[in-house]
Design a protein around this motif. Structure first.
Motif, PDB file in Angstrom:
ATOM      1  N   ASP A  91       0.858  -1.175   0.000  1.00 39.12           N
ATOM      2  CA  ASP A  91       0.000   0.000   0.000  1.00 39.12           C
ATOM      3  C   ASP A  91       0.898   1.230   0.000  1.00 39.12           C
ATOM      4  OD1 ASP A  91      -2.426  -1.443   0.128  1.00 39.12           O
ATOM      5  OD2 ASP A  91      -2.150  -1.709   2.290  1.00 39.12           O
ATOM      6  N   GLY A  92       0.422   2.317  -0.582  1.00 37.55           N
ATOM      7  CA  GLY A  92       1.245   3.502  -0.669  1.00 37.55           C
ATOM      8  C   GLY A  92       0.490   4.780  -0.389  1.00 37.55           C
ATOM      9  N   ILE A  93       1.187   5.740   0.221  1.00 41.01           N
ATOM     10  CA  ILE A  93       0.655   7.077   0.438  1.00 41.01           C
ATOM     11  C   ILE A  93       1.608   8.065  -0.199  1.00 41.01           C
ATOM     12  CG2 ILE A  93       1.785   7.457   2.677  1.00 41.01           C
ATOM     13  CD1 ILE A  93      -1.830   8.407   1.834  1.00 41.01           C
ATOM     14  N   ALA A  94       1.047   9.072  -0.867  1.00 37.82           N
ATOM     15  CA  ALA A  94       1.852  10.064  -1.570  1.00 37.82           C
ATOM     16  C   ALA A  94       1.705  11.422  -0.909  1.00 37.82           C
ATOM     17  CB  ALA A  94       1.423  10.152  -3.034  1.00 37.82           C
ATOM     18  N   LEU A  95       2.761  12.218  -0.981  1.00 40.02           N
ATOM     19  CA  LEU A  95       2.730  13.615  -0.552  1.00 40.02           C
ATOM     20  C   LEU A  95       2.598  14.474  -1.800  1.00 40.02           C
ATOM     21  CD1 LEU A  95       3.070  15.822   1.623  1.00 40.02           C
ATOM     22  CD2 LEU A  95       5.537  15.671   1.220  1.00 40.02           C
ATOM     23  N   ASP A  96       1.534  15.260  -1.850  1.00 39.02           N
ATOM     24  CA  ASP A  96       1.166  15.977  -3.068  1.00 39.02           C
ATOM     25  C   ASP A  96       1.084  17.478  -2.794  1.00 39.02           C
ATOM     26  OD1 ASP A  96      -1.030  17.215  -4.890  1.00 39.02           O
ATOM     27  OD2 ASP A  96      -0.581  15.317  -5.878  1.00 39.02           O
ATOM     28  N   LEU A  97       1.624  18.275  -3.709  1.00 38.97           N
ATOM     29  CA  LEU A  97       1.517  19.728  -3.654  1.00 38.97           C
ATOM     30  C   LEU A  97       0.937  20.211  -4.976  1.00 38.97           C
ATOM     31  CD1 LEU A  97       1.969  22.558  -2.478  1.00 38.97           C
ATOM     32  CD2 LEU A  97       4.339  22.437  -3.319  1.00 38.97           C
ATOM     33  N   ASP A  98      -0.329  20.546  -4.965  1.00 41.38           N
ATOM     34  CA  ASP A  98      -0.998  21.069  -6.160  1.00 41.38           C
ATOM     35  C   ASP A  98      -0.764  20.177  -7.378  1.00 41.38           C
ATOM     36  OD1 ASP A  98      -1.914  23.252  -4.687  1.00 41.38           O
ATOM     37  OD2 ASP A  98      -0.099  24.421  -5.114  1.00 41.38           O
ATOM     38  N   GLY A  99      -0.867  18.869  -7.169  1.00 41.05           N
ATOM     39  CA  GLY A  99      -0.717  17.926  -8.265  1.00 41.05           C
ATOM     40  C   GLY A  99       0.692  17.427  -8.500  1.00 41.05           C
ATOM     41  N   GLU A 100       1.677  18.008  -7.819  1.00 39.57           N
ATOM     42  CA  GLU A 100       3.060  17.538  -7.952  1.00 39.57           C
ATOM     43  C   GLU A 100       3.377  16.583  -6.815  1.00 39.57           C
ATOM     44  OE1 GLU A 100       7.701  19.081  -8.020  1.00 39.57           O
ATOM     45  OE2 GLU A 100       6.080  20.507  -7.635  1.00 39.57           O
ATOM     46  N   LEU A 101       3.854  15.390  -7.158  1.00 44.16           N
ATOM     47  CA  LEU A 101       4.167  14.379  -6.155  1.00 44.16           C
ATOM     48  C   LEU A 101       5.566  14.659  -5.599  1.00 44.16           C
ATOM     49  CD1 LEU A 101       3.240  10.644  -6.585  1.00 44.16           C
ATOM     50  CD2 LEU A 101       5.224  11.341  -5.271  1.00 44.16           C
ATOM     51  N   LEU A 102       5.640  14.950  -4.284  1.00 43.87           N
ATOM     52  CA  LEU A 102       6.898  15.318  -3.633  1.00 43.87           C
ATOM     53  C   LEU A 102       7.538  14.167  -2.868  1.00 43.87           C
ATOM     54  CD1 LEU A 102       5.941  18.790  -2.110  1.00 43.87           C
ATOM     55  CD2 LEU A 102       7.009  18.307  -4.333  1.00 43.87           C
ATOM     56  N   GLY A 103       6.780  13.112  -2.619  1.00 44.17           N
ATOM     57  CA  GLY A 103       7.332  12.001  -1.857  1.00 44.17           C
ATOM     58  C   GLY A 103       6.295  10.919  -1.658  1.00 44.17           C
ATOM     59  N   PHE A 104       6.728   9.818  -1.057  1.00 44.87           N
ATOM     60  CA  PHE A 104       5.812   8.701  -0.829  1.00 44.87           C
ATOM     61  C   PHE A 104       6.378   7.772   0.228  1.00 44.87           C
ATOM     62  CE2 PHE A 104       8.797   7.097  -3.918  1.00 44.87           C
ATOM     63  CZ  PHE A 104       8.942   5.748  -3.625  1.00 44.87           C
ATOM     64  N   ALA A 105       5.505   6.937   0.760  1.00 42.85           N
ATOM     65  CA  ALA A 105       5.908   5.899   1.718  1.00 42.85           C
ATOM     66  C   ALA A 105       5.066   4.661   1.462  1.00 42.85           C
ATOM     67  CB  ALA A 105       5.723   6.373   3.155  1.00 42.85           C
ATOM     68  N   LEU A 106       5.702   3.505   1.438  1.00 47.78           N
ATOM     69  CA  LEU A 106       5.008   2.240   1.219  1.00 47.78           C
ATOM     70  C   LEU A 106       4.893   1.465   2.522  1.00 47.78           C
ATOM     71  CD1 LEU A 106       6.534   0.997  -2.168  1.00 47.78           C
ATOM     72  CD2 LEU A 106       4.647   2.599  -1.754  1.00 47.78           C
ATOM     73  N   PHE A 107       3.847   0.627   2.579  1.00 48.93           N
ATOM     74  CA  PHE A 107       3.550  -0.169   3.769  1.00 48.93           C
ATOM     75  C   PHE A 107       3.170  -1.555   3.290  1.00 48.93           C
ATOM     76  CE2 PHE A 107       0.668  -1.581   7.203  1.00 48.93           C
ATOM     77  CZ  PHE A 107       1.433  -1.291   8.320  1.00 48.93           C
ATOM     78  N   ARG A 108       3.843  -2.580   3.816  1.00 50.68           N
ATOM     79  CA  ARG A 108       3.615  -3.931   3.288  1.00 50.68           C
ATOM     80  C   ARG A 108       3.832  -4.974   4.379  1.00 50.68           C
ATOM     81  NH1 ARG A 108       8.841  -2.710   2.673  1.00 50.68           N
ATOM     82  NH2 ARG A 108      10.378  -4.377   2.716  1.00 50.68           N
ATOM     83  N   ARG A 109       3.308  -6.167   4.157  1.00 54.07           N
ATOM     84  CA  ARG A 109       3.570  -7.304   5.047  1.00 54.07           C
ATOM     85  C   ARG A 109       5.036  -7.684   4.967  1.00 54.07           C
ATOM     86  NH1 ARG A 109       2.987  -9.818   8.231  1.00 54.07           N
ATOM     87  NH2 ARG A 109       2.151 -11.879   7.916  1.00 54.07           N
ATOM     88  N   PHE A 110       5.605  -7.955   6.131  1.00 51.35           N
ATOM     89  CA  PHE A 110       6.986  -8.411   6.169  1.00 51.35           C
ATOM     90  C   PHE A 110       7.258  -9.009   7.537  1.00 51.35           C
ATOM     91  CE2 PHE A 110      11.443  -7.853   7.351  1.00 51.35           C
ATOM     92  CZ  PHE A 110      12.070  -8.486   6.292  1.00 51.35           C
ATOM     93  N   GLY A 111       7.916 -10.170   7.540  1.00 49.36           N
ATOM     94  CA  GLY A 111       8.378 -10.759   8.788  1.00 49.36           C
ATOM     95  C   GLY A 111       7.265 -10.957   9.796  1.00 49.36           C
ATOM     96  N   ARG A 112       7.468 -10.462  11.014  1.00 52.26           N
ATOM     97  CA  ARG A 112       6.526 -10.655  12.115  1.00 52.26           C
ATOM     98  C   ARG A 112       5.278  -9.792  11.982  1.00 52.26           C
ATOM     99  NH1 ARG A 112       9.911  -9.254  17.232  1.00 52.26           N
ATOM    100  NH2 ARG A 112       7.845  -9.517  18.205  1.00 52.26           N
ATOM    101  N   GLY A 113       5.274  -8.827  11.075  1.00 53.52           N
ATOM    102  CA  GLY A 113       4.133  -7.934  10.956  1.00 53.52           C
ATOM    103  C   GLY A 113       4.173  -7.174   9.645  1.00 53.52           C
ATOM    104  N   TYR A 114       4.508  -5.870   9.747  1.00 51.50           N
ATOM    105  CA  TYR A 114       4.525  -5.003   8.577  1.00 51.50           C
ATOM    106  C   TYR A 114       5.794  -4.167   8.581  1.00 51.50           C
ATOM    107  CZ  TYR A 114      -0.367  -6.200   7.869  1.00 51.50           C
ATOM    108  OH  TYR A 114      -1.523  -6.884   7.641  1.00 51.50           O
ATOM    109  N   ALA A 115       6.129  -3.642   7.396  1.00 44.40           N
ATOM    110  CA  ALA A 115       7.301  -2.779   7.256  1.00 44.40           C
ATOM    111  C   ALA A 115       6.898  -1.500   6.551  1.00 44.40           C
ATOM    112  CB  ALA A 115       8.407  -3.487   6.476  1.00 44.40           C
ATOM    113  N   ILE A 116       7.477  -0.389   6.985  1.00 44.32           N
ATOM    114  CA  ILE A 116       7.362   0.887   6.293  1.00 44.32           C
ATOM    115  C   ILE A 116       8.642   1.092   5.500  1.00 44.32           C
ATOM    116  CG2 ILE A 116       7.125   3.381   6.525  1.00 44.32           C
ATOM    117  CD1 ILE A 116       5.743   2.900   9.210  1.00 44.32           C
TER     118      ILE A 116
END
Length: 288
Positions: free
Chosen positions: A180-205
């Motif tokens: 899953d992903g979340i994006a940081l947006d400024l007036d339509g310009e993507l400035l960054g992002f962070a992903l979240f997924r299953r990994f190991g004992r739980g989840y990883a960012i």
């Protein structure tokens, strides 16, 4: 004691269950699905004693100039026999002149140094925990967090490649298919992002990639978003020590459980095109 001789061959999909059992034997948290992902994204070798897999190594190529290696495991009852060194030599021969990165355990670092790897200036802190309460992080005017969409992929690859200095054009689309992903947006310009997924004992960012200053509010907002949604869930994040987030993460309840050395062999370390664009959290210690 090993049979004579040991056999070394390329890692195949059929080796994943045995590799998973090997990682469990040495206390690693990887699930069978985690092995499947890293094996699909790369290639490698195994050491075979009789019918048993007693050693593994994988590598991932980022374009023609760079690579990383990891998942270096030798069965506890086969350590000290030179298996890890032989697996390393096989991979380094396959990678050729590429600048190659790895994260080294204390036990593995002496071998890597003998094979030409040198420690980099900044290390990686591993944080994890379940009992955290993330604050709401206000963003500058006009900026917002939004879900990542299919049309964002090319921009995400561009940001991830520029921030890490590594070609992410092959790896990131595969990662996006299972995260899953979340994006940081400024007036339509993507400035960054962070992903979240299953990994190991739980989840990883990770990765967390953003245009920001060290320890800045944008990085914290991206990380806090996933923590706020998953309070009480086991979460892991691996961040570079240079970003100044360790104390903040510990304050949220994500304890620092380890610090590992990042090492490089051949050539200079990659540098971002724009020094304000940063890879705050890595994908994982194998993929960088």
């Amino acid at each position: 004691m090993p049979h004579d001789p040991l056999i070394y061959r390329h890692f195949t999909h059929a080796d994943i269950p045995a590799a998973h059992r090997l990682s469990v034997a040495v206390g690693w948290p990887h699930r069978l699905e985690d092995w499947s992902f890293v094996a699909q994204a790369g290639s490698g070798f195994v050491a075979i004693d009789g019918d048993a897999v007693v050693g593994t190594i994988l590598n991932w190529k980022f374009g023609s100039a760079s690579a990383s290696l990891g998942m270096v495991i030798v069965a506890p009852d086969h350590q000290g026999l030179g298996i890890g060194r032989q697996l390393m030599l096989l991979v380094l021969d396959e990678l050729g002149p590429r600048t190659t990165f790895l994260h080294a355990t204390r036990e593995g670092q002496p071998l890597y140094e003998k094979l030409g790897f040198a420690a980099m200036q900044n290390a990686t802190d591993q944080h994890q925990g379940t009992a955290f309460r993330a604050p709401v992080m206000p963003l500058p005017p006009g900026e917002r967090l939004r879900p990542i969409g299919a049309s964002d992929t090319l921009r995400l690859v561009e940001l991830a490649s520029r921030a890490s200095g590594l070609d992410r054009s092959m790896l990131l689309p595969t990662l996006l298919a299972s995260a899953d992903g979340i994006a940081l947006d400024l007036d339509g310009e993507l400035l960054g992002f962070a992903l979240f997924r299953r990994f190991g004992r739980g989840y990883a960012i990770g990765p967390v990639v953003v245009m920001d200053s060290p320890g800045g509010v944008r990085a914290r907002a991206l990380i806090s978003y996933w923590l706020a949604l998953n309070e009480g869930t086991f979460v892991r994040i691996d961040v570079g020590t240079e970003h100044g987030l360790t104390g903040w993460l510990e304050g949220l309840g994500l304890a620092k459980v380890d610090t590992v050395t990042r090492m490089v062999r051949k050539g200079p370390a990659p540098t971002p095109v724009d020094p304000a664009l940063r890879q705050i959290a890595i994908i994982n210690q194998a993929l960088q």
